[in-house]
Scaffold this motif. Structure first.
Motif, PDB file in Angstrom:
ATOM      1  N   LEU B  18      41.225  57.776 -19.416  1.00 36.16           N
ATOM      2  CA  LEU B  18      39.762  57.790 -19.309  1.00 36.16           C
ATOM      3  C   LEU B  18      39.151  56.630 -20.083  1.00 36.16           C
ATOM      4  O   LEU B  18      38.192  56.002 -19.636  1.00 36.16           O
ATOM      5  N   GLU B  22      40.007  54.817 -16.012  1.00 36.22           N
ATOM      6  CA  GLU B  22      40.834  55.212 -14.871  1.00 36.22           C
ATOM      7  C   GLU B  22      40.573  56.684 -14.570  1.00 36.22           C
ATOM      8  O   GLU B  22      40.293  57.469 -15.482  1.00 36.22           O
ATOM      9  N   ASP B  23      40.655  57.045 -13.289  1.00 33.28           N
ATOM     10  CA  ASP B  23      40.445  58.437 -12.899  1.00 33.28           C
ATOM     11  C   ASP B  23      41.708  59.239 -13.194  1.00 33.28           C
ATOM     12  O   ASP B  23      42.590  59.379 -12.350  1.00 33.28           O
ATOM     13  N   TYR B  25      42.458  62.315 -13.527  1.00 30.41           N
ATOM     14  CA  TYR B  25      42.797  63.512 -12.738  1.00 30.41           C
ATOM     15  C   TYR B  25      43.511  63.145 -11.444  1.00 30.41           C
ATOM     16  O   TYR B  25      44.561  63.690 -11.128  1.00 30.41           O
ATOM     17  N   SER B  26      42.941  62.175 -10.684  1.00 29.54           N
ATOM     18  CA  SER B  26      43.599  61.860  -9.417  1.00 29.54           C
ATOM     19  C   SER B  26      44.907  61.093  -9.647  1.00 29.54           C
ATOM     20  O   SER B  26      45.824  61.172  -8.826  1.00 29.54           O
TER      21      SER B  26
END
Lengths: 192, 170
Positions: B18, B22-23, B25-26
């Motif tokens: 994070l 960057e995402d 979770y995905s």
């Protein structure tokens, strides 16, 4: 092909020693039990393996790989002198070693192959150079920070602290990589 | 202390990702899907090989093999019970996982043998496969001293795995 022979030899050996030890019933039951336990193991493994691969993917993008390769720079420069003047080779090498360290074996292989090809250069030599031997020995020695698959197997078998083997794994892989490189260095002097 | 290793790793990787915008979770979802693919490619080996290994154990063949090889293994300080794993480790990675998992279940995952097996699996590689793939792809035919050097590294790995587990856990 080799594994077909190994499999056949294991089966023949089981049947013969089953006859001698009077365990033939257990041997034939073992066939279906074994197949069953293969599926059970795969199912038990699914959760830990998916979770770990997910965390590793996040860690890679979090810049852990970039940090690691900065740390490894001095070591790689000494082991692979031609990477000092060849940034493409240097990148492939550090990506290969970093993927190994993070336990991403599938990501390590293409980068390692690229590095070996780069070392072969435009001449397309068919004889391995000392640097190639060192790289392959380093890859076969498997330096891993977190052996994720093994940890997943351990927790699937009900282990409460699957990572308590980490110090032992680190000691072992460092000494085997060190001895492998030492052996490569020594054999490189003798071999022609 | 060890209770915090896994939660800390989970939190750290998500927070760091994070922080890099960057995402996380995905990323984890993509990674988990890769894990599933790996599992799918592993399952056939687990089934086929555990069939053979279970038959071999039921016949008393594994005990006989360990007994036969035990003088050599004792010389290096390696538990003879790990004979199957030591023999198959350099040849096939997924076969080694199957044999290793069976050994851990058989002897107890937290026993000295179970731990030695885990350390062996975690700190060695599929030597012949690696040499074949790397040199094969680059068109190298003369591998010179790579195989002896890699096998020395493997042997040291097996010896050190046994020694480290004995030292740290007994």
């Amino acid at each position: 092909m080799l594994l077909s022979w190994i499999w056949l030899v294991i089966l023949l050996f089981s049947v013969i020693s089953g006859i001698f030890s009077g365990n033939s019933t257990a041997v034939s039951q073992g066939a279906l039990e074994g197949a069953q336990s293969g599926v059970r193991l795969a199912l038990d493994l699914a959760g830990p393996l998916c979770l770990w691969s997910g965390v590793c993917a996040a860690m890679e993008k979090a810049g852990i790989t970039a940090g690691l390769s900065r740390l490894l720079r001095p070591v790689l420069d000494r082991l692979f002198p031609s990477s000092r003047t060849d940034p493409v080779l240097a990148n492939a090498l550090s990506a290969n070693i970093c993927a190994n360290i993070l336990g991403l074996g599938n990501a390590a292989t293409p980068m390692g192959i690229q590095a070996v090809k780069r070392m072969a250069g435009p001449t397309h030599t068919t004889v391995a150079t000392n640097q190639m031997c060192r790289l392959v020995v380093l890859n076969t020695a498997s330096i891993q920070l977190i052996p994720a698959t093994v940890a997943a197997i351990r927790s699937s078998l009900g282990c409460a602290a699957p990572l308590d083997i980490l110090p032992a794994v680190w000691i072992t892989s460092l000494s085997s990589a060190g001895m492998g490189l030492a052996a490569a260095w020594l054999l490189g002097k003798l071999w022609h | 202390m060890t209770d915090y290793v896994i939660p800390a790793l989970l939190i750290l990787s998500c927070a760091l990702a994070l922080h890099k915008k960057e995402d996380a979770y995905s990323l984890m979802l993509t990674g988990a899907a890769d894990g599933l693919k790996l599992l799918l490619s592993l399952t056939p080996t687990l089934v086929i090989l555990l069939t053979a290994v279970t038959m071999l154990r039921a016949s008393g063949g594994i005990a006989a093999l360990s007994h036969f090889l035990s003088p050599a293994f004792r010389f290096f300080g390696i538990p003879p019970e790990t004979a199957m794993l030591v023999l198959i480790r350099p040849l096939s990675g997924s076969a080694a996982l199957a044999v290793g998992a069976e050994l851990m279940a058989q002897h107890g995952v937290d026993s000295l043998i179970g731990r030695t097996v885990a350390v062996m699996l975690g700190s060695t590689e599929t030597t012949f496969y690696t040499i074949g793939v790397y040199f094969g792809a680059a068109g190298i035919q003369k591998t010179r001293y790579t195989i002896p050097a890699a096998l020395i590294a493997d042997l040291v790995g097996f010896i050190m795995a046994s020694a480290a587990v004995r030292l740290l856990f007994s």
